[in-house]
Design a protein around this motif. Structure first.
Motif, PDB file in Angstrom:
ATOM      1  N   GLY A 128       0.789  -1.341  -0.035  1.00  0.00           N
ATOM      2  CA  GLY A 128       0.094   0.162  -0.120  1.00  0.00           C
ATOM      3  C   GLY A 128       0.779   1.197  -0.071  1.00  0.00           C
ATOM      4  N   LYS A 129       1.996   1.211   0.586  1.00  0.00           N
ATOM      5  CA  LYS A 129       2.946   2.340   0.587  1.00  0.00           C
ATOM      6  C   LYS A 129       3.282   2.783  -0.870  1.00  0.00           C
ATOM      7  CE  LYS A 129       4.719   1.303   5.343  1.00  0.00           C
ATOM      8  NZ  LYS A 129       5.872   1.187   6.023  1.00  0.00           N
ATOM      9  N   GLU A 130       3.777   1.711  -1.569  1.00  0.00           N
ATOM     10  CA  GLU A 130       3.933   2.048  -2.717  1.00  0.00           C
ATOM     11  C   GLU A 130       3.071   2.429  -3.733  1.00  0.00           C
ATOM     12  OE1 GLU A 130       5.473  -1.796  -3.778  1.00  0.00           O
ATOM     13  OE2 GLU A 130       7.677  -1.403  -2.816  1.00  0.00           O
ATOM     14  N   TYR A 131       1.749   1.960  -3.455  1.00  0.00           N
ATOM     15  CA  TYR A 131       0.391   2.377  -4.109  1.00  0.00           C
ATOM     16  C   TYR A 131       0.635   3.880  -3.889  1.00  0.00           C
ATOM     17  CZ  TYR A 131      -1.144  -1.780  -6.233  1.00  0.00           C
ATOM     18  OH  TYR A 131      -1.113  -3.023  -7.070  1.00  0.00           O
ATOM     19  N   GLY A 132       0.680   4.455  -2.465  1.00  0.00           N
ATOM     20  CA  GLY A 132       0.391   5.762  -2.088  1.00  0.00           C
ATOM     21  C   GLY A 132       1.348   6.510  -2.757  1.00  0.00           C
TER      22      GLY A 132
ATOM     23  N   LEU B 137       6.107  10.569   5.329  1.00  0.00           N
ATOM     24  CA  LEU B 137       5.063  10.245   6.439  1.00  0.00           C
ATOM     25  C   LEU B 137       4.949   8.748   6.175  1.00  0.00           C
ATOM     26  CD1 LEU B 137       2.648  13.217   6.912  1.00  0.00           C
ATOM     27  CD2 LEU B 137       4.550  12.478   8.353  1.00  0.00           C
ATOM     28  N   VAL B 138       4.688   8.151   5.058  1.00  0.00           N
ATOM     29  CA  VAL B 138       4.486   6.771   4.832  1.00  0.00           C
ATOM     30  C   VAL B 138       5.635   5.938   4.951  1.00  0.00           C
ATOM     31  CG1 VAL B 138       3.535   5.309   2.892  1.00  0.00           C
ATOM     32  CG2 VAL B 138       2.553   7.404   2.984  1.00  0.00           C
ATOM     33  N   PHE B 139       6.711   6.403   4.720  1.00  0.00           N
ATOM     34  CA  PHE B 139       7.896   5.562   4.835  1.00  0.00           C
ATOM     35  C   PHE B 139       8.881   5.553   5.987  1.00  0.00           C
ATOM     36  CE2 PHE B 139       7.068   5.303   0.088  1.00  0.00           C
ATOM     37  CZ  PHE B 139       7.283   3.959   0.000  1.00  0.00           C
ATOM     38  N   ILE B 140       8.360   6.460   6.824  1.00  0.00           N
ATOM     39  CA  ILE B 140       9.169   6.273   8.067  1.00  0.00           C
ATOM     40  C   ILE B 140       8.401   5.241   8.993  1.00  0.00           C
ATOM     41  CG2 ILE B 140       9.412   7.751  10.245  1.00  0.00           C
ATOM     42  CD1 ILE B 140       9.528  10.090   8.602  1.00  0.00           C
ATOM     43  N   PRO B 141       9.296   4.404   9.419  1.00  0.00           N
ATOM     44  CA  PRO B 141       8.813   3.256  10.347  1.00  0.00           C
ATOM     45  C   PRO B 141       7.748   3.872  11.460  1.00  0.00           C
ATOM     46  CG  PRO B 141      11.049   2.882   9.804  1.00  0.00           C
ATOM     47  CD  PRO B 141      10.777   4.271   9.449  1.00  0.00           C
ATOM     48  N   LYS B 142       6.892   3.128  11.842  1.00  0.00           N
ATOM     49  CA  LYS B 142       6.056   3.199  12.940  1.00  0.00           C
ATOM     50  C   LYS B 142       6.637   3.412  14.310  1.00  0.00           C
ATOM     51  CE  LYS B 142       1.645   1.574  10.797  1.00  0.00           C
ATOM     52  NZ  LYS B 142       0.563   0.654  10.962  1.00  0.00           N
ATOM     53  N   HIS B 143       7.683   2.536  14.415  1.00  0.00           N
ATOM     54  CA  HIS B 143       8.468   2.385  15.743  1.00  0.00           C
ATOM     55  C   HIS B 143       9.004   3.731  16.022  1.00  0.00           C
ATOM     56  CE1 HIS B 143      11.547   1.073  12.978  1.00  0.00           C
ATOM     57  NE2 HIS B 143      12.145   1.606  13.757  1.00  0.00           N
TER      58      HIS B 143
ATOM     59  N   GLY C  76       8.014   6.782  15.757  1.00  0.00           N
ATOM     60  CA  GLY C  76       7.035   7.660  16.449  1.00  0.00           C
ATOM     61  C   GLY C  76       6.794   8.833  15.647  1.00  0.00           C
ATOM     62  N   ILE C  77       5.746   9.570  16.141  1.00  0.00           N
ATOM     63  CA  ILE C  77       5.112  10.623  15.432  1.00  0.00           C
ATOM     64  C   ILE C  77       6.284  11.977  15.576  1.00  0.00           C
ATOM     65  CG2 ILE C  77       4.082  11.334  17.670  1.00  0.00           C
ATOM     66  CD1 ILE C  77       2.615  11.744  14.159  1.00  0.00           C
ATOM     67  N   LYS C  78       6.936  11.742  16.513  1.00  0.00           N
ATOM     68  CA  LYS C  78       7.983  12.792  16.743  1.00  0.00           C
ATOM     69  C   LYS C  78       9.070  12.944  15.485  1.00  0.00           C
ATOM     70  CE  LYS C  78       7.945  12.977  21.764  1.00  0.00           C
ATOM     71  NZ  LYS C  78       8.819  12.713  22.869  1.00  0.00           N
ATOM     72  N   VAL C  79       9.500  11.832  15.075  1.00  0.00           N
ATOM     73  CA  VAL C  79      10.437  12.005  13.908  1.00  0.00           C
ATOM     74  C   VAL C  79       9.610  12.241  12.760  1.00  0.00           C
ATOM     75  CG1 VAL C  79      11.739  10.341  12.536  1.00  0.00           C
ATOM     76  CG2 VAL C  79      11.714  10.038  14.920  1.00  0.00           C
ATOM     77  N   LYS C  80       8.271  11.816  12.557  1.00  0.00           N
ATOM     78  CA  LYS C  80       7.553  12.366  11.542  1.00  0.00           C
ATOM     79  C   LYS C  80       7.312  13.978  11.530  1.00  0.00           C
ATOM     80  CE  LYS C  80       5.244   8.028  10.696  1.00  0.00           C
ATOM     81  NZ  LYS C  80       4.014   7.176  10.494  1.00  0.00           N
ATOM     82  N   ALA C  81       6.967  14.439  12.616  1.00  0.00           N
ATOM     83  CA  ALA C  81       6.739  15.774  12.604  1.00  0.00           C
ATOM     84  C   ALA C  81       8.039  16.601  12.507  1.00  0.00           C
ATOM     85  CB  ALA C  81       6.332  16.061  14.215  1.00  0.00           C
TER      86      ALA C  81
END
Length: 367
Positions: A50-54, A99-105, A107-112
């Motif tokens: 799904g990430k690649e589709y996005g 935002l899509v490819f940053i791993p979930k672990h 956290g939101i701080k890295v994405k921000a």
């Protein structure tokens, strides 16, 4: 006794050999299965995530936006402006992909943090292309630096904990960064403020800068004020001298703020220099008197009272010169007087030091 035939194999050995053969055959079987599985995985069709589709859809959306912009809107802008718009749109797509490819672990701080960095680039590009023409060079530099400091402030708030000692560092960091933002915006814009909002003189502008610095130091040091202590010699405590020194420093800054805001405009620039020099000499004298008893308890003290006294004499001489005589000369002549006084003081201090070493070397060391 029954002789043992060397060619005869014991039954136990045959059983162990059969077990080894079975294990080898089992291993061969597993190896073949694994090889077959790998071949199928490499030769087969991999499913798209799904990430690649996005990411693909976001790129298609960027292409669609670019086509629509070029067809309907680009003719109303210059080539640089159109390039900026298309590039900003690409940065927005990149932000969405990050935002899509940053791993979930992570956290939101890295994405921000990633979004804040890309957002700053977007702002900077749009400002340079569309907004900088309304301001001067220094004002644009101030806006760019302030925006970068805002990004730093956001990231600091995201990553520095708000509890414990880290919480104190968070407060200190916020105070320091906000002061820097104020300075880089105030310096280029204070003329506009003085002409459109409230008239202030150059001296009052200095008072505002000093007052902001005073407030900043108070905010930065406040979380650590109760923990201020210098461990030099456990037998002789410094007591509250660090806090007292800081209080004296704040008092000196407060005096300068009051002087520049209320009194400086009634005197010449040279007389204001004299007032600052005299206040600095008094500040240093009070601090020395504050720490001298502690130094004596430790059996220490200034190595040369003569040099310290000479420095105070030099400051007093400069104060008298700038207050009473400097207005009769131009800036270059006053600077020349300053250099001459500095050379005279340095020569006297060097001569005294040389005499001290000469007397030391002339002592009789044979006994």
């Amino acid at each position: 006794m029954t002789p043992i035939d060397d060619n005869e194999t014991p039954d136990d050995f045959d059983e162990e050999l059969d077990e080894i053969v079975e294990e080898v055959e089992e291993d061969d079987f597993d190896l073949k299965v694994e090889i077959k599985r790998k071949r199928v995985s490499h030769g087969g069709r991999r499913r798209t995530t799904g990430k690649e589709y996005g990411t693909l859809m976001s790129f298609i959306a960027w292409m669609a936006f670019t086509i629509i912009w070029l067809f309907f809107f680009a003719s109303g802008y210059g080539i640089i402006e159109n390039i900026a718009v298309v590039f900003v749109a690409l940065l927005v797509v990149g932000a969405a992909s990050s935002l899509v490819f940053i791993p979930k672990h992570e956290g939101i701080k890295v994405k921000a943090s990633a979004i804040s960095g890309i957002g700053w680039l977007v702002f900077l590009i749009l400002w340079i292309v569309f907004g900088q023409s309304y301001f001067g060079l220094y004002e644009n530099i101030g806006i760019a630096l302030a925006s970068l400091l805002v990004v730093g402030l956001v990231n600091m708030l995201l990553h520095v904990p708000s509890h414990g000692e880290e919480g104190g560092a968070r407060i200190s960091g916020v105070g320091g960064i906000i002061w820097l933002i104020f300075i880089v915006l105030w310096l280029p814009f204070y003329n506009d403020f003085a002409t459109t909002v409230y008239f202030i003189t150059f001296s009052q502008n200095l008072a505002i800068i000093l007052a902001s610095f005073l407030l900043m130091t108070f905010i930065v040091i406040a979380p650590w004020f109760g923990k201020m202590q210098i461990s030099v010699n456990e037998s002789v405590s410094v007591g509250n001298r660090p806090k007292g020194t800081l209080g004296i420093f704040w008092g000196w800054l407060l005096f300068l703020v009051v002087w520049f805001w209320f009194m400086a405009d009634t005197y010449s620039a040279n007389q204001n220099v004299a007032a600052v020099l005299l206040s600095f000499a008094l500040f240093c004298g009070i601090v020395m008197a504050f720490w001298l008893p502690w130094a004596r308890k430790r059996g220490e003290g200034p190595e040369s009272w003569f040099s310290i006294g000479l420095s105070f004499v030099w400051v007093i001489v400069l104060t008298v010169w700038f207050w009473f005589f400097a207005d009769q000369f131009d800036a270059y002549q006053n600077f020349a007087v300053f250099l001459v006084s500095l050379l005279v003081i340095a020569g006297i201090a060097a001569g005294a030091q040389w005499k001290k070493y000469r007397d030391f070397e002339s002592m009789d060391w044979t006994d």
